[in-house]
Design a protein around this motif. Structure first.
Motif, short mmCIF file in Angstrom:
data_model
loop_
_atom_site.label_atom_id
_atom_site.label_comp_id
_atom_site.label_asym_id
_atom_site.label_seq_id
_atom_site.Cartn_x
_atom_site.Cartn_y
_atom_site.Cartn_z
N SER A 110 -11.91 46.35 -61.73
CA SER A 110 -12.64 46.67 -60.39
C SER A 110 -13.18 48.26 -60.65
N VAL A 111 -14.32 48.41 -59.72
CA VAL A 111 -14.64 49.79 -59.71
C VAL A 111 -13.54 50.83 -59.22
N THR A 112 -12.64 50.73 -58.36
CA THR A 112 -11.69 51.47 -57.84
C THR A 112 -10.73 51.50 -59.16
N ALA A 113 -10.43 50.62 -59.99
CA ALA A 113 -9.47 50.58 -60.98
C ALA A 113 -10.17 51.55 -62.03
N SER A 114 -11.37 51.78 -62.08
CA SER A 114 -12.16 52.42 -63.37
C SER A 114 -11.79 53.73 -62.91
N TYR A 115 -11.91 54.23 -61.92
CA TYR A 115 -11.66 55.62 -61.40
C TYR A 115 -10.15 56.06 -61.27
N SER A 116 -9.35 54.98 -60.68
CA SER A 116 -8.01 55.34 -60.18
C SER A 116 -7.04 55.17 -61.59
N PHE A 117 -7.55 54.52 -62.50
CA PHE A 117 -6.50 54.41 -63.81
C PHE A 117 -7.26 54.43 -64.99
N LEU A 118 -8.36 54.05 -65.08
CA LEU A 118 -9.01 53.87 -66.34
C LEU A 118 -9.63 55.21 -66.95
N PHE A 119 -10.05 56.04 -66.08
CA PHE A 119 -10.59 57.45 -66.38
C PHE A 119 -9.47 58.04 -67.41
N GLU A 120 -8.39 58.30 -66.67
CA GLU A 120 -7.37 58.87 -67.66
C GLU A 120 -6.83 58.22 -68.76
N MET A 121 -6.81 56.87 -68.68
CA MET A 121 -6.51 56.21 -69.92
C MET A 121 -7.67 56.20 -71.19
N LEU A 122 -8.79 56.12 -70.75
CA LEU A 122 -9.77 56.45 -71.72
C LEU A 122 -9.81 57.72 -72.27
N ASN A 123 -9.56 58.75 -71.39
CA ASN A 123 -9.68 60.09 -71.80
C ASN A 123 -8.62 60.29 -72.94
N ARG A 124 -7.49 59.84 -72.57
CA ARG A 124 -6.23 60.07 -73.69
C ARG A 124 -6.47 59.10 -75.03
N PHE A 125 -7.07 57.78 -74.63
CA PHE A 125 -7.37 56.87 -75.91
C PHE A 125 -8.61 57.41 -76.60
N ARG A 126 -9.44 58.00 -76.20
CA ARG A 126 -10.39 58.67 -77.16
C ARG A 126 -9.95 59.91 -77.82
N GLN A 127 -9.20 60.63 -77.45
CA GLN A 127 -8.17 61.47 -78.06
C GLN A 127 -7.75 61.15 -79.37
N VAL A 128 -6.96 60.04 -79.20
CA VAL A 128 -5.85 59.49 -80.06
C VAL A 128 -6.91 58.47 -81.30
N HIS A 129 -7.69 57.79 -80.60
CA HIS A 129 -8.63 56.83 -81.31
C HIS A 129 -10.04 56.92 -81.24
N PRO A 130 -10.57 58.03 -81.76
CA PRO A 130 -12.09 58.36 -81.41
C PRO A 130 -12.95 57.23 -82.21
N GLY A 131 -12.36 56.48 -82.95
CA GLY A 131 -13.27 55.30 -84.03
C GLY A 131 -13.26 54.35 -83.10
N ILE A 132 -12.78 53.98 -81.95
CA ILE A 132 -12.99 52.68 -81.29
C ILE A 132 -13.62 52.91 -80.15
N GLU A 133 -14.60 51.99 -79.97
CA GLU A 133 -15.61 52.09 -79.02
C GLU A 133 -15.25 50.95 -78.01
N ILE A 134 -15.13 51.61 -76.71
CA ILE A 134 -14.97 50.76 -75.65
C ILE A 134 -16.22 50.12 -74.68
N LYS A 135 -16.07 48.85 -74.50
CA LYS A 135 -16.95 48.13 -73.87
C LYS A 135 -16.58 47.90 -72.30
N LEU A 136 -17.21 48.62 -71.44
CA LEU A 136 -16.44 48.61 -70.17
C LEU A 136 -17.38 47.69 -69.17
N HIS A 137 -16.78 46.75 -68.68
CA HIS A 137 -17.34 46.01 -67.53
C HIS A 137 -16.69 45.95 -66.38
#
Length: 291
Positions: free
Chosen positions: A98-125
């Motif tokens: 959901s939109v709420t989950a995207s900025y409640s949880f996902l923002f921090e998750m993706l920020n950490r994930f990108r630092q550890v796995h920069p080669g993985i592309e995320i397709k977010l819906h």
């Protein structure tokens, strides 16, 4: 048939619109149409019925869709295994929330994930959270964030993130037939205009709460998406039921308030969902293990 043809088919099967699918595939509408016709010729069946207004999967198309999603997933896995000789993961995974989950949880998750796995592309819906688990089971997404239902498909894996209370909310300003405090009797509750989710965990728990109190609620509106419930309640259309985390992140939170309703509704257990078999995918496992 090749993997690009499968991707073109999957894009059209998800969009059910040649224009949007061609944009996603970065090809012309005529080229996309030609590829789909060639695929249908190879299979000997029609995968879509289309006219000037609509595109719809046939029964054969729905069967082929399951194969195409599995084949596309397996292609990404084997391609990664054969071509990547480093310790760095490369590829893409799809996430739905959901939109709420995207900025409640996902923002921090993706920020950490990108630092550890920069080669993985995320397709977010993003969209209605009540569709999240169905999109996993249908193979449309690899990971979703949603509330855990009372019963869960055996093929699903769940990893908790947080717990959010499920609350009744009312408008701050007095409105005709809409109380600003909690009704006291079953008769009073039955007269209150309610704004509820169309389906999903929130609706099921609200229905059970009313059933246990022998209340037949007056449903003013059934809404897809919790954010819309907060909006309608703030405008004074009725009392709603939403996860508190949605209310906390709503720009309209100052225009509504939480009712002191006893007993309280069972809280939301929010977390990640994926298919158990998808955890064999190293990219899905990498995201899963980050939480």
């Amino acid at each position: 048939m090749n993997i690009k043809t499968l991707k073109h088919f999957l894009a059209l099967a998800d969009a059910l619109h040649f224009g949007r699918a061609s944009e996603e595939c970065n090809i012309s509408i005529s080229a996309l149409s030609r590829h789909i016709r060639q695929l249908e010729d190879d299979l000997g069946v029609a995968l879509f019925t289309r006219d000037n207004r609509t595109v719809v999967l046939t029964q054969e198309g729905k069967k082929f869709l399951r194969y195409a999603r599995e084949a596309s997933s397996q292609w990404r896995l084997i391609r990664h295994e054969l071509t990547d000789n480093s310790d760095q993961l490369h590829g893409e995974i799809s996430i739905y929330c959901s939109v709420t989950a995207s900025y409640s949880f996902l923002f921090e998750m993706l920020n950490r994930f990108r630092q550890v796995h920069p080669g993985i592309e995320i397709k977010l819906h993003t969209g209605d959270p009540d569709e999240a688990i169905a999109r996993i089971l249908d193979g449309k997404e690899e990971i979703t964030i949603a509330a855990r239902p009372a019963t869960m498909n055996r093929g699903l894996a769940f990893k908790p993130i947080t717990i959010s209370p499920l609350v009744f909310i009312a408008p701050n300003e007095q409105q005709p037939n809409v109380p600003t405090s909690s009704p006291n009797t079953s008769k009073e509750w039955s007269q209150v205009p309610m704004i509820l989710s169309e389906a999903g965990v929130s609706r099921n728990r609200a229905d059970e709460w009313f059933h246990q109190r022998a209340v037949t609620p007056t449903i003013y509106a059934q809404v897809a998406g919790n954010e819309a419930i907060v909006s309608m309640v703030s405008l004074g259309f009725g009392i709603g039921v939403v996860p508190k985390i949605v209310l906390d992140n709503s720009p309209l939170k100052e225009r509504v308030h939480i009712l002191d309703v006893q007993p309280e509704l069972e809280p939301y257990d929010i977390g990640l969902f994926t298919l158990k078999k998808s955890l064999k995918n190293p990219m899905v496992a990498a995201f899963w293990n980050l939480v």
